[in-house]
Design an enzyme around this catalytic site. Structure first.
Site, PDB file in Angstrom:
ATOM      1  N   ARG A  46      37.349  27.841  60.271  1.00  0.00           N
ATOM      2  CA  ARG A  46      37.810  29.234  60.223  1.00  0.00           C
ATOM      3  C   ARG A  46      37.462  29.934  58.907  1.00  0.00           C
ATOM      4  O   ARG A  46      37.787  31.102  58.734  1.00  0.00           O
ATOM      5  CB  ARG A  46      39.312  29.299  60.507  1.00  0.00           C
ATOM      6  CG  ARG A  46      39.634  28.974  61.957  1.00  0.00           C
ATOM      7  CD  ARG A  46      41.061  29.326  62.376  1.00  0.00           C
ATOM      8  NE  ARG A  46      42.008  29.454  61.315  1.00  0.00           N
ATOM      9  CZ  ARG A  46      42.999  28.598  61.045  1.00  0.00           C
ATOM     10  NH1 ARG A  46      43.159  27.521  61.771  1.00  0.00           N
ATOM     11  NH2 ARG A  46      43.827  28.821  60.054  1.00  0.00           N
ATOM     12  N   ASN A  47      36.823  29.226  57.987  1.00  0.00           N
ATOM     13  CA  ASN A  47      36.367  29.867  56.757  1.00  0.00           C
ATOM     14  C   ASN A  47      35.104  30.656  57.111  1.00  0.00           C
ATOM     15  O   ASN A  47      34.185  30.113  57.714  1.00  0.00           O
ATOM     16  CB  ASN A  47      36.070  28.822  55.679  1.00  0.00           C
ATOM     17  CG  ASN A  47      35.825  29.460  54.327  1.00  0.00           C
ATOM     18  OD1 ASN A  47      34.979  30.337  54.195  1.00  0.00           O
ATOM     19  ND2 ASN A  47      36.560  29.012  53.330  1.00  0.00           N
ATOM     20  N   VAL A  48      35.073  31.921  56.744  1.00  0.00           N
ATOM     21  CA  VAL A  48      33.981  32.799  57.172  1.00  0.00           C
ATOM     22  C   VAL A  48      32.839  32.897  56.149  1.00  0.00           C
ATOM     23  O   VAL A  48      31.948  33.739  56.290  1.00  0.00           O
ATOM     24  CB  VAL A  48      34.494  34.215  57.546  1.00  0.00           C
ATOM     25  CG1 VAL A  48      35.409  34.156  58.761  1.00  0.00           C
ATOM     26  CG2 VAL A  48      35.165  34.889  56.361  1.00  0.00           C
ATOM     27  N   PHE A  49      32.845  32.028  55.140  1.00  0.00           N
ATOM     28  CA  PHE A  49      31.806  32.092  54.111  1.00  0.00           C
ATOM     29  C   PHE A  49      30.408  32.074  54.718  1.00  0.00           C
ATOM     30  O   PHE A  49      29.597  32.951  54.448  1.00  0.00           O
ATOM     31  CB  PHE A  49      31.953  30.936  53.108  1.00  0.00           C
ATOM     32  CG  PHE A  49      30.851  30.909  52.088  1.00  0.00           C
ATOM     33  CD1 PHE A  49      30.924  31.721  50.975  1.00  0.00           C
ATOM     34  CD2 PHE A  49      29.736  30.099  52.248  1.00  0.00           C
ATOM     35  CE1 PHE A  49      29.899  31.730  50.030  1.00  0.00           C
ATOM     36  CE2 PHE A  49      28.714  30.093  51.319  1.00  0.00           C
ATOM     37  CZ  PHE A  49      28.794  30.913  50.200  1.00  0.00           C
ATOM     38  N   THR A 152      37.099  34.000  51.406  1.00  0.00           N
ATOM     39  CA  THR A 152      36.646  33.785  52.780  1.00  0.00           C
ATOM     40  C   THR A 152      37.521  32.770  53.510  1.00  0.00           C
ATOM     41  O   THR A 152      37.295  32.484  54.673  1.00  0.00           O
ATOM     42  CB  THR A 152      35.184  33.291  52.795  1.00  0.00           C
ATOM     43  OG1 THR A 152      35.090  32.069  52.061  1.00  0.00           O
ATOM     44  CG2 THR A 152      34.251  34.343  52.219  1.00  0.00           C
TER      45      THR A 152
END
Length: 173
Positions: A46-49, A152
């Protein structure tokens, strides 16, 4: 009966993803548990980096980790963390035990990377640790532009993806 918490282990960051000609440095604080397990920066699903980086650089977020990291170094972007090691209960920056912090060697990094002119922080904690514990001790740091970007991390749910993407476009300049 007293139940004790399991001991908190010392965790270690990864080496930087970089080339000698890098001009922008993106700094996180310390990889989270999912990243440490995967041995990859920003591995939490779920980290959008990587989704943001893919949008900015025009690459596919589903590419292999090696392809994604190759795309950032090709864009002259380096990726690293402020901390080399620390103790932390969870993946949250707020759980870092400040008495156990070891910093990465930024003096050597900047000496090896003389073209770095912008440092972008992935969140407030990375910025505050760097500005307090690193930046005051660097020589020639006045020529570097510093930009805090919204984290992020999935813990930063108050900021929408579109808001994060707009802010993160600062790395493309």
């Amino acid at each position: 009966m007293i139940i004790e918490d399991p001991p908190i282990s010392h965790i270690y960051s990864f080496p930087p993803i970089e080339r000698d000609n890098s001009s922008i440095l993106i700094l996180g604080t310390m990889p989270g548990k999912a990243s440490l397990q995967a041995q990859q920066y920003y591995a939490h699903p779920r980290n959008v980096f990587w989704k943001i980086i893919s949008e900015i650089l025009g690459v596919k977020a589903v590419d292999s980790y090696e392809d994604r990291t190759s795309s950032i170094v090709a864009a002259r972007i380096a990726l690293w963390d402020v901390l080399k090691s620390c103790r932390r209960k969870s993946s949250l920056d707020s759980d870092i035990d400040h008495d156990t912090i070891m910093l990465n060697d930024f003096a050597s990094f900047f000496k090896k990377h003389p073209y770095i002119h912008r440092v972008c922080f992935n969140g407030a904690k990375a910025e505050s640790l760097y500005m307090k514990l690193v930046q005051p001790f660097l020589q020639n740091a006045s020529s570097i532009e510093y930009i805090r970007l919204p984290s992020t991390s999935p813990a930063n749910a108050a900021t929408s993806f579109d808001e994060k993407l707009r802010a993160w476009k600062a790395i493309a300049c």
